[in-house]
Design a protein around this motif. Structure first.
Motif, PDB file in Angstrom:
ATOM      1  N   ILE A 169       0.833  -1.207   0.000  1.00 39.73           N
ATOM      2  CA  ILE A 169       0.000   0.000   0.000  1.00 39.73           C
ATOM      3  C   ILE A 169       0.865   1.254   0.000  1.00 39.73           C
ATOM      4  N   ALA A 170       1.921   1.249   0.821  1.00 39.25           N
ATOM      5  CA  ALA A 170       2.823   2.408   0.871  1.00 39.25           C
ATOM      6  C   ALA A 170       3.500   2.612  -0.482  1.00 39.25           C
ATOM      7  N   GLY A 171       3.947   1.514  -1.103  1.00 37.25           N
ATOM      8  CA  GLY A 171       4.572   1.632  -2.420  1.00 37.25           C
ATOM      9  C   GLY A 171       3.602   2.110  -3.483  1.00 37.25           C
ATOM     10  N   PHE A 172       2.354   1.637  -3.389  1.00 44.38           N
ATOM     11  CA  PHE A 172       1.335   2.058  -4.349  1.00 44.38           C
ATOM     12  C   PHE A 172       1.063   3.552  -4.206  1.00 44.38           C
ATOM     13  N   LEU A 173       0.917   4.029  -2.986  1.00 38.19           N
ATOM     14  CA  LEU A 173       0.627   5.447  -2.764  1.00 38.19           C
ATOM     15  C   LEU A 173       1.804   6.328  -3.211  1.00 38.19           C
ATOM     16  N   ALA A 174       3.027   5.870  -2.980  1.00 35.18           N
ATOM     17  CA  ALA A 174       4.191   6.642  -3.416  1.00 35.18           C
ATOM     18  C   ALA A 174       4.254   6.709  -4.944  1.00 35.18           C
ATOM     19  N   GLY A 175       3.963   5.581  -5.594  1.00 36.19           N
ATOM     20  CA  GLY A 175       3.940   5.580  -7.060  1.00 36.19           C
ATOM     21  C   GLY A 175       2.840   6.456  -7.611  1.00 36.19           C
ATOM     22  N   TRP A 176       1.674   6.417  -6.965  1.00 32.58           N
ATOM     23  CA  TRP A 176       0.547   7.261  -7.396  1.00 32.58           C
ATOM     24  C   TRP A 176       0.907   8.742  -7.280  1.00 32.58           C
ATOM     25  N   PHE A 177       1.552   9.103  -6.159  1.00 32.98           N
ATOM     26  CA  PHE A 177       1.930  10.504  -5.964  1.00 32.98           C
ATOM     27  C   PHE A 177       2.939  10.945  -7.028  1.00 32.98           C
ATOM     28  N   CYS A 178       3.948  10.127  -7.301  1.00 36.61           N
ATOM     29  CA  CYS A 178       4.966  10.501  -8.283  1.00 36.61           C
ATOM     30  C   CYS A 178       4.392  10.592  -9.686  1.00 36.61           C
ATOM     31  N   SER A 179       3.565   9.629 -10.070  1.00 35.92           N
ATOM     32  CA  SER A 179       2.993   9.644 -11.411  1.00 35.92           C
ATOM     33  C   SER A 179       2.039  10.823 -11.591  1.00 35.92           C
ATOM     34  N   ALA A 180       1.235  11.117 -10.561  1.00 39.01           N
ATOM     35  CA  ALA A 180       0.320  12.247 -10.649  1.00 39.01           C
ATOM     36  C   ALA A 180       1.091  13.564 -10.759  1.00 39.01           C
ATOM     37  N   ALA A 181       2.163  13.696  -9.979  1.00 36.95           N
ATOM     38  CA  ALA A 181       2.963  14.924 -10.035  1.00 36.95           C
ATOM     39  C   ALA A 181       3.629  15.078 -11.405  1.00 36.95           C
TER      40      ALA A 181
END
Length: 417
Positions: A261-273
């Motif tokens: 979950i932590a990795g998914f949220l970090a990837g989501w934040f980076c891709s969205a940015a």
């Protein structure tokens, strides 16, 4: 979990390959599009064409025709209605530039010299007619592009205006012939103006259509899918059978589910940015409109990034597939799916349109197409309902991808790579 999120975030920001495909590549391709397609919209604009005006005896008697032509050529201001651009009454509208000639012979000379694309003349009843030069008629008939396309659009607009004028003029003359007293009535002349102004411009879309926007939106769809790499890395680094870091993480007090979950949220934040940076450059650097709905576009980036990360989670969970192959899929899949979203020129556009008409189900399940549609819904539709529906499709895709990924992760055995 927070420390895992921060660590994964830092790792993603140090991933030069991912940053290149998510930031540098979209910006470079958008710049290329801007250079290649910057003049495409000009082919659909009204541009004044030179027309000779035959000022013979019939023209001298046609006072209404002279006023009408003066308005169309920009020499006079419209007294009522709207202009050709939908502006308020009294603004200038220029459909052609008038070249005054004394007769037909001089008009034909203007054809030969290239000074006029056609000529206007009045008959004995004051009605106007338009005659095009052979060169202009052949260019329009041949479906040419560029300047000839502009001429075809402008000539069509002039012909429509002339038809409206002649019909109104014929009606007024007939009414006066039957009832001469009507000519002295101010209400009669006001009603004529109201009749001529019954046609008004109506916008069918939220914003003015942009012929190049589709390429940029398809580019965003491609860049969005490339964000799968973040989730693939997050899944790989959380599994003992796929990476050395995964072996160390198995003995950590934080469970594998929370690590994912932590990795998914970090990837989501980076891709969205990353996609937000690309969107901002396309909007303000390349001048591609969003219909005044920039906040909705940022929300669209968040939804699209979430779908991409879910897609990456599913691919990362595929068993017996090396990490290098999964990483390669982050480029192969977006490139393949973007073919059907219209990114690769006119052929891709035609192919995308054909699929939407004959196989709409394939268009629905294409993530790149749905991301492209998401920005189209923002730009063109008056309501947010189509945008919400497309968001629903992307979120449904995300649920399917995440469910498939979770199932594969639960049933996965630790095999040798």
């Amino acid at each position: 979990m927070w420390s895992t999120f921060v660590t994964t975030l830092k790792t993603n920001l140090r991933n030069r390959s991912a940053l290149f495909w998510l930031i540098v590549f979209p910006l470079a391709l958008a710049t290329l599009f801007n250079g290649m397609l910057s003049g495409l919209n000009e082919g659909y604009e009204l541009k004044a064409v030179p027309l000779a005006v035959v000022q013979d005896a019939n023209w001298d008697k046609a006072e209404g025709a002279k006023t009408f032509v003066g308005v169309l050529s920009g020499k006079e201001r419209a007294s009522s209605g709207t202009d050709s651009d939908g502006g308020a009454a009294g603004e200038r509208m220029t459909l052609f530039t008038a070249v005054d000639v004394d007769g037909l012979d001089e008009a034909r000379t203007a054809f030969a010299d290239g000074k006029a694309d056609g000529y206007l003349r009045a008959d004995g009843n004051g009605r106007l007619s338009l005659t095009l030069s052979p060169a202009t008629a052949n260019a329009i008939r041949g479906g040419a592009t560029g300047a000839d396309s502009n001429t075809a659009i402008t000539v069509a607009a002039i012909d429509t205006m002339l038809g409206l004028y002649n019909r109104t003029d014929a009606t007024v003359r007939d009414l006066i012939a039957r009832n001469p007293q009507a000519a002295a009535s101010r209400a009669f002349w006001e009603s004529v103006g109201e009749t001529a102004g019954l046609t008004r411009e109506t916008s069918l879309t939220n914003a003015k259509p942009d012929t190049t926007a589709r390429y940029y939106y398809a580019l965003l769809g491609m860049a969005c899918l490339m964000a799968m790499g973040y989730s693939i890395s997050a899944v790989t680094t959380a599994q003992a059978n796929l990476s050395a870091l995964g072996i160390r993480r198995t003995v950590a007090p934080l469970g594998r589910g929370r690590q994912l979950i932590a990795g998914f949220l970090a990837g989501w934040f980076c891709s969205a940015a990353s996609l937000t940076i690309a969107l901002a450059y396309i909007r303000y650097g390349c001048g591609i409109p969003l219909g005044g709905r920039e906040p909705a576009a940022v929300l669209a980036v968040a939804v699209a990034s979430f779908m991409a990360c879910a897609f990456g989670t599913m691919i990362g969970a595929i068993p017996k597939l090396p990490h290098g192959v999964k990483t390669g899929l982050t480029s192969a899949i977006p490139c393949a799916l973007s073919l059907f979203s219209g990114l690769y020129g006119q052929f891709a556009m035609d192919l995308s349109d054909w699929i939407e008409r004959h196989a709409p189900a394939l268009a629905v399940i294409n993530p790149a197409q749905q991301v492209t549609n998401l920005f189209y819904d923002i730009l063109y539709y008056d309501s947010y309902r189509p945008f919400a529906e497309t968001c629903g499709i992307l979120l449904a895709m995300s649920a399917v991808f995440l469910a498939a990924g979770v199932i594969m992760l639960k049933e996965q055995r630790y095999e040798h790579l």
